[in-house]
Design an enzyme around this catalytic site. Structure first.
Site, PDB file in Angstrom:
ATOM      1  N   HIS A  41       4.571   2.245   1.701  1.00  0.00           N
ATOM      2  CA  HIS A  41       5.500   1.069   1.675  1.00  0.00           C
ATOM      3  C   HIS A  41       6.071   1.098   3.147  1.00  0.00           C
ATOM      4  O   HIS A  41       7.207   1.092   3.552  1.00  0.00           O
ATOM      5  CB  HIS A  41       6.805   1.491   0.723  1.00  0.00           C
ATOM      6  CG  HIS A  41       6.393   1.087  -0.569  1.00  0.00           C
ATOM      7  ND1 HIS A  41       6.637  -0.171  -1.050  1.00  0.00           N
ATOM      8  CD2 HIS A  41       6.143   1.768  -1.918  1.00  0.00           C
ATOM      9  CE1 HIS A  41       6.314  -0.304  -2.354  1.00  0.00           C
ATOM     10  NE2 HIS A  41       5.946   0.734  -2.872  1.00  0.00           N
ATOM     11  N   LEU A 133      -4.721   0.526  -6.786  1.00  0.00           N
ATOM     12  CA  LEU A 133      -6.033   0.697  -6.009  1.00  0.00           C
ATOM     13  C   LEU A 133      -6.521  -0.291  -5.624  1.00  0.00           C
ATOM     14  O   LEU A 133      -7.588  -0.373  -5.107  1.00  0.00           O
ATOM     15  CB  LEU A 133      -7.088   1.442  -7.157  1.00  0.00           C
ATOM     16  CG  LEU A 133      -6.845   2.759  -7.605  1.00  0.00           C
ATOM     17  CD1 LEU A 133      -7.595   3.246  -8.719  1.00  0.00           C
ATOM     18  CD2 LEU A 133      -6.361   3.721  -6.717  1.00  0.00           C
ATOM     19  N   SER A 135      -7.264  -3.704  -6.560  1.00  0.00           N
ATOM     20  CA  SER A 135      -8.336  -4.298  -7.130  1.00  0.00           C
ATOM     21  C   SER A 135      -8.238  -5.760  -6.856  1.00  0.00           C
ATOM     22  O   SER A 135      -8.976  -6.560  -6.546  1.00  0.00           O
ATOM     23  CB  SER A 135      -8.275  -4.266  -8.717  1.00  0.00           C
ATOM     24  OG  SER A 135      -7.013  -4.603  -9.242  1.00  0.00           O
ATOM     25  N   SER A 136      -6.748  -6.265  -6.502  1.00  0.00           N
ATOM     26  CA  SER A 136      -6.779  -7.804  -6.227  1.00  0.00           C
ATOM     27  C   SER A 136      -6.959  -8.239  -4.937  1.00  0.00           C
ATOM     28  O   SER A 136      -7.748  -9.166  -4.499  1.00  0.00           O
ATOM     29  CB  SER A 136      -5.052  -8.199  -6.474  1.00  0.00           C
ATOM     30  OG  SER A 136      -4.207  -7.166  -6.141  1.00  0.00           O
ATOM     31  N   ASP A 187      -4.074  -3.071   2.681  1.00  0.00           N
ATOM     32  CA  ASP A 187      -5.113  -3.282   1.798  1.00  0.00           C
ATOM     33  C   ASP A 187      -6.503  -3.899   2.212  1.00  0.00           C
ATOM     34  O   ASP A 187      -7.694  -3.439   1.983  1.00  0.00           O
ATOM     35  CB  ASP A 187      -4.944  -3.851   0.516  1.00  0.00           C
ATOM     36  CG  ASP A 187      -3.516  -3.110  -0.077  1.00  0.00           C
ATOM     37  OD1 ASP A 187      -3.473  -2.008   0.452  1.00  0.00           O
ATOM     38  OD2 ASP A 187      -2.956  -3.610  -0.892  1.00  0.00           O
TER      39      ASP A 187
END
Ligand code: GLA
Length: 412
Positions: A41, A133, A135-136, A187
């Protein structure tokens, strides 16, 4: 890359493509999930993070279309096939919006100015969905890699130069904001920039990717999924965006009495930790805790990167523990399940453990003493999973997190 970690989802995606479209795919895009070791964050505050890519990820088998359409199915239960026209505003809550975001990111960045082709595709994944984790983002990146492939910008086995990859990560992060939470670019950066056997120390101001070797004789990371989804389309997404707003509000207030800083990175660089802690104390709740987490996490991330380089697993483990406590108490993004899992991991002999990703459900990362992995897995199964009715967590809930390589375009 074939025949190694990605074999399962790649083969499953190819099979699903053949079943659906009655022919062989032309290529397969693979995008890994990620585990954030520390720096949680803080990316949307422009502060550094230290993630690694997993060997688990999303495979997208594809063949080019002549028009600007995408048709894509997934083997993931509960998801309908999607059909969309690229360039239309991303809509709905299905995974089609992530593919639309991929196309939008390429468009804004001018990646394929003269080619607009879409694809027929099939996705298979061995990453748990909504488990913290990423995934998107892996679907966004797999979609982008497939589009670069069908449009002739990338050939199988080829990698983009590092500077271009960094720009691509930022373009795709920006596009993903249009369809999901208001996160940072961690990410997408790790998914595209990962180096096998390394964590990536990512800075955003200025932009930099510094691979830090993870010595397997000292550091062994595992991911444990709590079994509670962190659903970005629901409460977890709303709370996430609220946290982003709160960090901005806290910064605005702090600047009134610490004026010599433009942005969190400058604030953290120009003021000693003590001064930042007293600044937190002057803020109203809950902004005091939010601010305290961000500035202390910045210190822990810098320290953890040094411990990793120095091979100091004990000190690294302690920073993981401190990070979890800060996320639990000050940032309020843990859950009873994540706390229980972190506790169970420590009792099982982990050197440290913390929630990883956005929290609010999802997973923890734990640092195992090398050689103790099997015992820790068995202990977690006994203490955490069996009592919750999850008898065989290996592969679905308990993942090896040895740092893996980046997204890639593979030949079919
Ligand atoms: C999500 C976001 C990231 C980051 C993490 C929390 O994964 O997509 O950008 O903010 O949460 O560290």
């Amino acid at each position: 890359m074939r025949g190694t970690a990605h074999t399962r989802p790649v083969a499953a995606a190819e099979r699903a493509f053949r079943e659906r479209f009655g022919r062989a795919p032309e290529g397969v895009a693979f995008a890994p999930g990620r585990v954030n070791l520390i720096g949680e964050h803080v990316d949307y505050c422009g502060l550094p993070v230290l993630p690694a890519a997993l060997s688990h990820g999303v495979a997208l088998a594809f063949a080019a279309r002549r028009d600007e359409r995408v048709r894509c199915r997934t083997t993931e239960p509960g998801f309908e096939e999607v059909a969309l026209t690229l360039g239309d505003a991303p809509a709905g809550t299905g995974f089609g919006r992530y593919l639309a975001a991929a196309a939008a990111g390429l468009e804004t960045g001018g990646w394929t100015p003269d080619a607009r082709a879409g694809f027929d595709g099939a996705i298979a994944s061995d990453l748990p969905v909504a488990a913290g984790l990423s995934s998107s983002s892996a679907v966004v990146i797999a979609g982008a890699v497939a589009l670069l492939g069908v449009r002739g910008r990338l050939t199988p086995g080829e990698t983009l130069p590092r500077a271009e990859t960094m720009r691509l990560a930022l373009d795709l992060a920006e596009a993903e904001h249009g369809v999901a939470i208001q996160g940072g670019a961690m990410d997408q950066s790790i998914c595209l920039g990962a180096v096998s056997g390394h964590a990536l120390h990512i800075t955003f101001e200025p932009s930099g990717w510094n691979p830090v070797p993870v010595d397997p004789s000292r550091f062994s990371f595992l991911v444990a999924y709590s079994g509670r989804r962190a659903d970005k389309a629901a409460a977890a997404g709303r709370i996430f965006d609220e946290r982003v707003r709160q960090t901005r509000e806290a910064y605005r207030l702090v600047r009134e009495f610490l004026p010599h800083a433009d942005g969190y990175p400058a604030l953290v660089a120009n003021h000693p930790a003590e001064e930042l802690r007293s600044a937190a104390d002057r803020l109203p709740a809950p902004l005091d805790g939010r601010f305290r987490h961000v500035v202390t996490e910045a210190g822990r991330t810098a320290a953890a990167a040094r411990h990793l380089e120095d091979g100091d697993a004990t000190a690294f483990g302690e920073t993981l523990d401190a990070s979890h406590e800060s996320l639990r108490r000050d940032y309020e993004v843990s859950t009873p399940e994540l706390d229980a899992l972190v506790e169970a991991a420590r009792s099982a002999g982990a050197r440290g453990a913390r929630l990883t990703g956005a929290g609010l459900g999802g997973s923890v990362v734990l640092l195992a003493p090398p050689g103790r992995e099997a015992a820790i897995r068995a202990d977690l199964t006994e203490r955490y999973y069996l009592p919750r009715g999850i008898p065989a967590p290996a592969g679905t809930h308990l993942l090896d997190a040895t740092p893996s390589g980046p997204a890639a375009l593979l030949p079919a």
